[in-house]
Design an enzyme around this catalytic site. Structure first.
Site, short mmCIF file in Angstrom:
data_model
loop_
_atom_site.label_atom_id
_atom_site.label_comp_id
_atom_site.label_asym_id
_atom_site.label_seq_id
_atom_site.Cartn_x
_atom_site.Cartn_y
_atom_site.Cartn_z
N HIS A 193 -53.39 -33.46 7.84
CA HIS A 193 -54.01 -32.79 6.70
C HIS A 193 -55.21 -33.47 6.34
CE1 HIS A 193 -50.31 -30.59 5.10
NE2 HIS A 193 -50.51 -30.30 6.49
N ASP A 209 -44.41 -28.26 15.96
CA ASP A 209 -45.60 -28.57 14.96
C ASP A 209 -45.98 -29.88 15.28
OD1 ASP A 209 -46.94 -28.53 12.64
OD2 ASP A 209 -45.32 -27.83 11.40
N GLU A 269 -46.59 -21.55 6.85
CA GLU A 269 -46.11 -22.38 6.79
C GLU A 269 -46.42 -23.71 5.44
OE1 GLU A 269 -44.57 -26.53 8.14
OE2 GLU A 269 -46.61 -25.96 7.81
N GLU A 270 -47.73 -23.93 5.31
CA GLU A 270 -48.13 -24.94 4.74
C GLU A 270 -47.95 -24.58 3.32
OE1 GLU A 270 -49.17 -27.42 5.64
OE2 GLU A 270 -49.75 -27.24 7.77
#
Lengths: 342, 357
Positions: free
Chosen positions: A307, A221, A198-199
């Protein structure tokens, strides 16, 4: 296997799984869901599926297994590693951080000399795994190996938690716990997808949606918040409930799917918020453009410092998200095979 | 459908609201205009409007299917937060330009429609430096005249905001200005083309597609192209019109005809056929070289499934993505004529010649 959702999140977040090397976390999740679904299988790219079979419509629920990380691009004669980002990693976040490879090897990231912070880019960073020379380093890592951040899970007084990879292991935890709580038989078929990469651009969800051909899609998410000092304007706060997504960079959520989520939350007194995320996307972005289109929405766990090595969530939001998912999936979704329009 | 009727349709459609994700009313209006000229009309799962016009010729057989696609949506904004004083913060939907926003009238689509304005700090209260600067989007806000309690009752995070502007035909009778001419001009071309094709023989099935969510990344076109899988496609959109102070070579003259795009996104055989058709019928056209992404639905259609040969026709349009976009109506009429002659002349051989090796 886990007594509490908190233990489940601890275990999931501390597991290794940067984009492209999701095997460890996939095996762990497969073992957790195997007995709870009618079919559990992987596809060629490594997405993991757990299907509770029933009649149409088919609902695909996706949470991504992968996490941000770094990849080794070079090993120099003194045994230092050069690294490149996997996903959206800000080099500032890595200074002095521990990283961990699949084989358990640990290292730290440091920087060459620089005058101003704005000069800091990937060419100035290196990883040190404590080896004396290239040969010693190469005994432990190879070019192309990936590492994730290495911070442990911590719970904080009052029910908030810190960990690396909350994005999106907390989403995986919501799916696993939802699956555990669902009744034997559902009014429609539900496929839980633990997606890869996904990233790197919603890549696993794209092929999973093509393969499963869902009638509806939901992503679970994390999302950003606007409740920290001088944060950019955003009406989402930690602890105020799961966020029902209206929009992000990847999708304008289908109004009827969104409405179904809001109604379900309201009718069951589940606290919730509405989310307009200005930057960032999620698996629903890939699902809704699959084939002829799939009406899709998303439920997000509010998360601070996304992140970074220390992503923070509130357990109340996770439990409410599970509650919302269970209520949402046990009620009958309006659907007709003939009509194209939901 | 005579020219006056086309202009009236465009006036009505220009004023309607169809911010990406909130296109329902406008799409219903487009369906109403297309319905008399097509045999079937439906929405796909994404919400795109599909209107089918089968071949009409002596043999009663169809040679191929062509999709004509124009996006129905427009740029706008979305509420991100209701401030304690009732002011609304917002985020752009599509390529909204903060330079053009202060002083703009808007509608907020909450429980009801609320008229509002995007305010600006009075110049008297700005420093010399601030006066010369553009206010960034995150510092702008919408004022609908409600205090926070009222605003929270009526407006929610995620509600859409549209620009407001009445369309006007200027005194020369040829130029129209208004909001959303990108791409209601293209939508009007579809409607006029459907009407025109009802009066001539054509050997191909035509599907008119009013696509959604183009302004946020060609999303409707992705699913429409997959679902329809036509043999050929032509996108109709807007390109930059001439105006003072623009970089040379990046714009096209209003009134000198529709613009045929050329480049990797566009199939050379289609481009060639469009140019020859224009030549044969003495229609003036312009050529726009596009070296990569055309930024239009053509980009999505071209790579759907096994690939779809695609062309792009654009109406030159001044002041794109403002509420005072401007076009020359002759370009629109000529685009309709060009498409009519082009479709009238299509047959299976054209498609087979394309695939010869």
């Amino acid at each position: 296997m886990f007594n509490t959702v908190e233990e489940l999140i601890k275990s999931l977040t501390e597991t290794f799984g940067p984009s492209g090397e999701e095997e460890t976390v996939r095996t762990m999740i497969a073992n957790l869901v195997r007995d709870r679904a009618d079919r559990v299988f992987e596809d060629a790219l490594g997405n993991l599926y757990a299907v509770k079979e029933s009649n149409r419509p088919r609902i695909m629920i996706s949470a991504h297994m992968d996490e941000i990380g770094v990849m080794v691009t070079n090993i120099d004669e003194n045994g230092f590693l050069r690294i490149a980002p996997l996903g959206g990693v800000n080099p500032i976040m890595l200074l002095g951080q521990r990283i961990r490879f699949k084989n358990g090897l640990t290292g730290t990231v440091y920087h060459e000399k620089f005058k101003e912070l704005k000069e800091l880019d990937w060419s100035k960073l290196y990883a040190d795994i404590g080896q004396r020379d290239a040969a010693a380093a190469e005994n432990n890592v190879k070019i192309g190996d990936s590492a994730c951040l290495a911070q442990p899970f911590n719970n904080l007084p009052g029910g908030r938690c810190l960990a690396k990879a909350m994005d999106d292991r907390v989403g995986c935890a919501v799916l696993i716990e939802t699956l555990r709580r669902l009744p034997e038989r559902l009014p429609q078929e539900v496929c839980f997808v633990f997606s890869i990469q996904e990233e790197l651009g919603l890549r696993g969800a794209k092929t999973a949606a093509y393969s499963y051909e869902p009638d509806f899609g939901i992503a679970v998410d994390v999302t950003l918040v606007g409740d920290t000092p001088k944060a950019p304007t955003m009406a989402v706060s930690l602890g105020q409930g799961p966020a029902i997504k209206v929009k992000d960079s990847s999708i304008l959520c289908h109004p009827r799917v969104r409405q179904l989520m809001v109604e379900t939350a309201e009718n069951n007194n589940i606290s919730h918020q509405l989310e307009v995320l200005e930057r960032g996307g999620t698996d629903a972005g890939a699902i809704h453009l699959s084939r002829e289109g799939v009406p899709s929405g998303a439920i997000s766990i509010p998360c601070r410092y996304v992140h970074s090595p220390s992503e923070m969530i509130d357990l109340k939001d996770v439990l409410n998200a599970v509650e919302l998912m269970v209520k949402l999936l046990t009620k009958e979704w309006p659907f007709s095979e003939e009509s194209n329009v939901f | 459908m005579n020219e006056d009727k086309i202009v009236n349709a465009l006036m009505e459609l220009s004023e309607m609201t169809a911010v990406s994700g909130g296109e329902e009313a406008a799409v219903t209006a487009v369906a109403r205009y297309l319905r008399p000229y097509v045999t079937d009309i439906k929405r796909d799962r994404f919400g795109n409007l599909l209107a089918f016009k089968p071949a009409e010729n002596a043999t009663g057989k169809t040679e191929l299917t062509i999709a004509l696609v124009a996006h129905a949506d427009e740029i706008g904004a979305m509420v991100t937060k209701i401030e304690p004083e009732g002011f609304l913060r917002f985020t752009p939907i599509g390529g909204l330009d903060p330079r053009t926003l202060p002083g703009q009238a808007v509608t907020v689509h909450g429980k009801n429609k609320f008229p509002g304005v995007i305010g600006a700090a009075p110049p008297h209260l700005l420093t010399e430096k601030e006066r010369g600067e553009t206010t960034p989007m995150e510092k702008l806000f919408v004022d609908i005249g409600l205090d926070q309690d009222q605003a929270v009752d009526e407006v929610k995070v995620g509600d859409l905001i549209s620009l407001e502007q009445h369309p006007v035909v200027l005194k020369n009778g040829k130029m129209m200005t208004g909001k959303s001419l990108d791409n209601r001009a293209g939508i009007s071309v579809l409607i006029a083309c459907a009407a025109g094709l009802s009066r001539i023989c054509h050997s191909v099935d035509v599907v008119f597609v009013a696509s959604l969510q183009e302004e946020v990344g060609l999303r409707g076109a992705v699913t429409a192209a997959y679902g329809l899988n036509p043999d050929l496609a032509v996108a109709i959109d807007a390109t930059h019109g001439d105006a003072p102070e623009l970089e040379e070579g990046r714009f096209f003259k209003l009134g000198e005809g529709p613009v045929i795009a050329i480049g990797p996104n566009l199939h050379p055989a289609l481009v060639d056929r469009l140019e020859k058709t224009a030549d044969k019928h003495f229609l003036s056209v312009q050529r726009e070289p596009i070296p990569g992404h055309s930024g239009t639905d053509a980009w999505a259609f071209q790579v759907a499934r096994e690939g779809i040969p695609t062309a792009l026709l654009s109406i030159p349009l001044r002041y794109m993505h403002t509420s005072v976009e401007m076009i020359n109506l002759d370009d629109l009429f000529n685009c309709v004529k060009l498409l009519g002659y082009f479709i009238g002349g299509l047959n299976r051989t054209f498609l087979e010649d394309m695939k010869k090796c």
